[in-house]
Design an enzyme around this catalytic site. Sequence first.
Site, PDB file in Angstrom:
ATOM      1  N   ALA A 105       0.872  -1.174   0.000  1.00  0.00           N
ATOM      2  CA  ALA A 105       0.000   0.000   0.000  1.00  0.00           C
ATOM      3  C   ALA A 105       0.908   1.223   0.000  1.00  0.00           C
ATOM      4  CB  ALA A 105      -0.876  -0.026   1.241  1.00  0.00           C
ATOM      5  N   GLY A 150       0.789  -5.053   0.991  1.00  0.00           N
ATOM      6  CA  GLY A 150      -0.404  -5.123   0.145  1.00  0.00           C
ATOM      7  C   GLY A 150      -0.143  -5.799  -1.192  1.00  0.00           C
ATOM      8  N   GLU A 153      -0.304  -9.439  -0.514  1.00  0.00           N
ATOM      9  CA  GLU A 153      -1.734  -9.715  -0.280  1.00  0.00           C
ATOM     10  C   GLU A 153      -2.524  -9.698  -1.595  1.00  0.00           C
ATOM     11  OE1 GLU A 153      -1.784  -6.536   2.612  1.00  0.00           O
ATOM     12  OE2 GLU A 153      -2.518  -7.897   4.141  1.00  0.00           O
ATOM     13  N   GLU A 173       4.664  -5.256   7.439  1.00  0.00           N
ATOM     14  CA  GLU A 173       3.832  -4.274   8.158  1.00  0.00           C
ATOM     15  C   GLU A 173       4.246  -4.044   9.603  1.00  0.00           C
ATOM     16  OE1 GLU A 173       2.674  -6.513   6.084  1.00  0.00           O
ATOM     17  OE2 GLU A 173       1.105  -5.678   4.827  1.00  0.00           O
TER      18      GLU A 173
HETATM   19  N1  DAK Z   1       4.644   3.214  -0.812  1.00  0.00           N
HETATM   20  C1  DAK Z   1       5.016   4.388  -1.363  1.00  0.00           C
HETATM   21  N2  DAK Z   1       6.151   4.543  -2.065  1.00  0.00           N
HETATM   22  C2  DAK Z   1       6.940   3.469  -2.212  1.00  0.00           C
HETATM   23  C3  DAK Z   1       6.614   2.208  -1.657  1.00  0.00           C
HETATM   24  C4  DAK Z   1       5.402   2.109  -0.925  1.00  0.00           C
HETATM   25  N3  DAK Z   1       4.981   0.967  -0.383  1.00  0.00           N
HETATM   26  N4  DAK Z   1       7.600   1.346  -1.967  1.00  0.00           N
HETATM   27  C5  DAK Z   1       8.502   2.034  -2.675  1.00  0.00           C
HETATM   28  N5  DAK Z   1       8.111   3.298  -2.834  1.00  0.00           N
HETATM   29  C6  DAK Z   1       8.782   4.372  -3.543  1.00  0.00           C
HETATM   30  C7  DAK Z   1      10.007   4.852  -2.766  1.00  0.00           C
HETATM   31  O1  DAK Z   1       9.620   5.776  -1.767  1.00  0.00           O
HETATM   32  C8  DAK Z   1      10.808   5.500  -3.876  1.00  0.00           C
HETATM   33  O2  DAK Z   1      10.259   6.763  -4.150  1.00  0.00           O
HETATM   34  P1  DAK Z   1      11.205   8.028  -4.482  1.00  0.00           P
HETATM   35  O3  DAK Z   1      12.087   8.192  -3.307  1.00  0.00           O
HETATM   36  O4  DAK Z   1      11.945   7.622  -5.741  1.00  0.00           O
HETATM   37  O5  DAK Z   1      10.236   9.148  -4.701  1.00  0.00           O
HETATM   38  C9  DAK Z   1      10.535   4.603  -5.059  1.00  0.00           C
HETATM   39  O6  DAK Z   1       9.345   3.887  -4.747  1.00  0.00           O
HETATM   40  C10 DAK Z   1      11.645   3.591  -5.310  1.00  0.00           C
HETATM   41  O7  DAK Z   1      11.857   2.897  -4.105  1.00  0.00           O
HETATM   42  P2  DAK Z   1      13.320   2.680  -3.498  1.00  0.00           P
HETATM   43  O8  DAK Z   1      14.224   3.811  -3.846  1.00  0.00           O
HETATM   44  O9  DAK Z   1      13.139   2.382  -2.061  1.00  0.00           O
HETATM   45  O10 DAK Z   1      13.792   1.403  -4.310  1.00  0.00           O
HETATM   46  P3  DAK Z   1      14.734   0.211  -3.821  1.00  0.00           P
HETATM   47  O11 DAK Z   1      14.952  -0.632  -5.025  1.00  0.00           O
HETATM   48  O12 DAK Z   1      15.914   0.732  -3.080  1.00  0.00           O
HETATM   49  O13 DAK Z   1      13.834  -0.594  -2.760  1.00  0.00           O
HETATM   50  C11 DAK Z   1      11.845  -1.698  -1.919  1.00  0.00           C
HETATM   51  C12 DAK Z   1      12.673  -1.247  -3.167  1.00  0.00           C
HETATM   52  C13 DAK Z   1      10.510  -2.230  -2.471  1.00  0.00           C
HETATM   53  C14 DAK Z   1      12.578  -2.788  -1.173  1.00  0.00           C
HETATM   54  C15 DAK Z   1      11.648  -0.480  -0.981  1.00  0.00           C
HETATM   55  O14 DAK Z   1      11.119   0.609  -1.757  1.00  0.00           O
HETATM   56  C16 DAK Z   1      10.702  -0.753   0.132  1.00  0.00           C
HETATM   57  O15 DAK Z   1      11.063  -1.334   1.126  1.00  0.00           O
HETATM   58  N6  DAK Z   1       9.447  -0.301  -0.022  1.00  0.00           N
HETATM   59  C17 DAK Z   1       8.468  -0.396   1.031  1.00  0.00           C
HETATM   60  C18 DAK Z   1       7.957  -1.813   1.139  1.00  0.00           C
HETATM   61  C19 DAK Z   1       6.937  -1.951   2.216  1.00  0.00           C
HETATM   62  O16 DAK Z   1       7.228  -1.718   3.427  1.00  0.00           O
HETATM   63  N7  DAK Z   1       5.752  -2.362   1.836  1.00  0.00           N
HETATM   64  C20 DAK Z   1       4.652  -2.530   2.755  1.00  0.00           C
HETATM   65  C21 DAK Z   1       3.835  -1.286   2.752  1.00  0.00           C
HETATM   66  S1  DAK Z   1       2.659  -1.356   4.068  1.00  0.00           S
HETATM   67  C22 DAK Z   1      -4.455  -1.864   6.121  1.00  0.00           C
HETATM   68  C23 DAK Z   1      -4.538  -1.898   4.754  1.00  0.00           C
HETATM   69  C24 DAK Z   1      -3.396  -2.092   4.025  1.00  0.00           C
HETATM   70  C25 DAK Z   1      -2.159  -2.223   4.621  1.00  0.00           C
HETATM   71  C26 DAK Z   1      -2.113  -2.189   5.978  1.00  0.00           C
HETATM   72  C27 DAK Z   1      -3.261  -2.013   6.751  1.00  0.00           C
HETATM   73  N8  DAK Z   1      -5.648  -1.734   6.890  1.00  0.00           N
HETATM   74  C28 DAK Z   1      -6.911  -1.785   6.239  1.00  0.00           C
HETATM   75  C29 DAK Z   1      -5.588  -1.807   8.310  1.00  0.00           C
HETATM   76  C30 DAK Z   1      -1.020  -2.396   3.799  1.00  0.00           C
HETATM   77  C31 DAK Z   1       0.180  -2.043   4.243  1.00  0.00           C
HETATM   78  C32 DAK Z   1       1.339  -2.108   3.379  1.00  0.00           C
HETATM   79  O17 DAK Z   1       1.345  -2.605   2.292  1.00  0.00           O
END
Ligand code: DAK
Length: 299
Positions: A105, A150, A153, A173
Amino acid sequence: MLRYIIRNEVKTSIIFKCICDIINNTLLMLLLKGLGGRSNMEFKNIILEKDGNVALLTINRPKAMNALNSETLKEIDMAIDNIAEDENVYAVILTGAGKAFVAGADITEMKDLNTVEGRKFGVLGNKVFRKLEKLDKPVIAAVNGFALGGGCELSLSCDIRIASSKAKFGQPEVGLGITPGFGGTQRLARVVGVGMAKQLIYTAQIINAEEALRIGLVNKVVEPDKLLEEVKNLANTIAANAPVAVRLCKAAINQGIQCDIDTAVAYEAEVFGECFATEDQKEGMTAFVEKRDKTFKNK
Ligand code: DAK
């Protein structure tokens, strides 16, 4: 008095915004329908293409690793509606543009949400994921890269997952101070078992494609440049079978897995009976007896 006026103004502006949202969504929906089921349609964050009996839905925000913001979720919602209504689509492929499938997400959008907005976002995501899961056509996730949070998921809402050898999976998460919210605690446990799901979710550990294969999260791992070809072949193999029968199989498996075995096999008997009301059952069996190729009509 002043507070009363302000409150009413806020109310009016919220109502006005809701009406605008409804009008915008309706107009977009009508426009998409007007373009016709067969054509490739224009969205901002996704690409929907159709080739023969297979639809290819690509999440297309590569600069943000295809992170799911509200706008993208709404577009996916509309694309699923379009696919559902298109009787020529028998199978669906879901993939991501660039090096991510979906990196979760959208954290940028989520970080400042208040409780009400957070709930709204969650409701929207869950509605879309459930709609995908219940879509009466098989959906294959072609997991080309990061499938995190997400994104993992989203792949779990698909029927089948095929991964590129570069794919990475995880539920990070708890490292962000939240629980999985798009069904991760439920669907992951159903696919890989309770113990493995707990380990992945509690540790927030990211696993590679081989490990995902080992634990049964994906069905197959292929070289990155062969992924789409492999998944298209799989989709076409499925699409060559009787679409109604495939649809009923999906319903039987999805329903049955939630029931006790007596209820589940009774449901299976029901859908088995339904097949005999279809032209495709007659065609499939007649073609076998007559030793000729079959032609299914999705009827
Ligand atoms: N959201 C927003 N931007 C994201 C992103 C994300 N999840 N993942 C990556 N980006 C963006 C980065 O901020 C970066 O943006 P700029 O700085 O260029 O503007 C760009 O994508 C490239 O990312 P990186 O520079 O970080 O690229 P790398 O190759 O170094 O790393 C990576 C790739 C995928 C390992 C890293 O970006 C990363 O760790 N991303 C976050 C992954 C993550 O933590 N995903 C889980 C998100 S939490 C709920 C409903 C839904 C959810 C929860 C609760 N309820 C109803 C209660 C869902 C939660 C989630 O999914």
